[in-house]
Design a protein around this motif. Sequence first.
Motif: not given
Length: 99
Positions: A9-21, A42-50, A52-59
């Motif tokens: 539901n969005f495009n991440a900036d390069q800084k966030l991608i590098e931090l995660v990597s 993931k972005l949650d509650n896209v219809v509202h103004n607020i 929430d940012k969701i991060v799921e990690i599977k290893v």
Amino acid sequence: MNVNIQTVNFNADQKLIELVSRKMEKLNTFHDRIIESDVFLKLDNVVHNIKDKIVEIKVHVPRHSFFVKSTSKSFEESFEAAFDSLVNQVKRRKEKMIA
């Protein structure tokens, strides 16, 4: 280790991608047999103004996989919480394998 980062539901900036990597590469210090990891941002509650940012990690390791999920108001905060929880799971699993 192969790190797959997917944004929903969005495009991440390069800084966030590098931090995660960069942080995900540190997982190799806790477990040496990690095959691959999937990170979902993931972005949650896209219809509202607020939004929430969701991060799921599977290893994936041989004969086992770990999964964590965290939600907060920023991706960095969500990722840190999820990563800390993941490190605890990996350490506990490794201790059980050794014992």
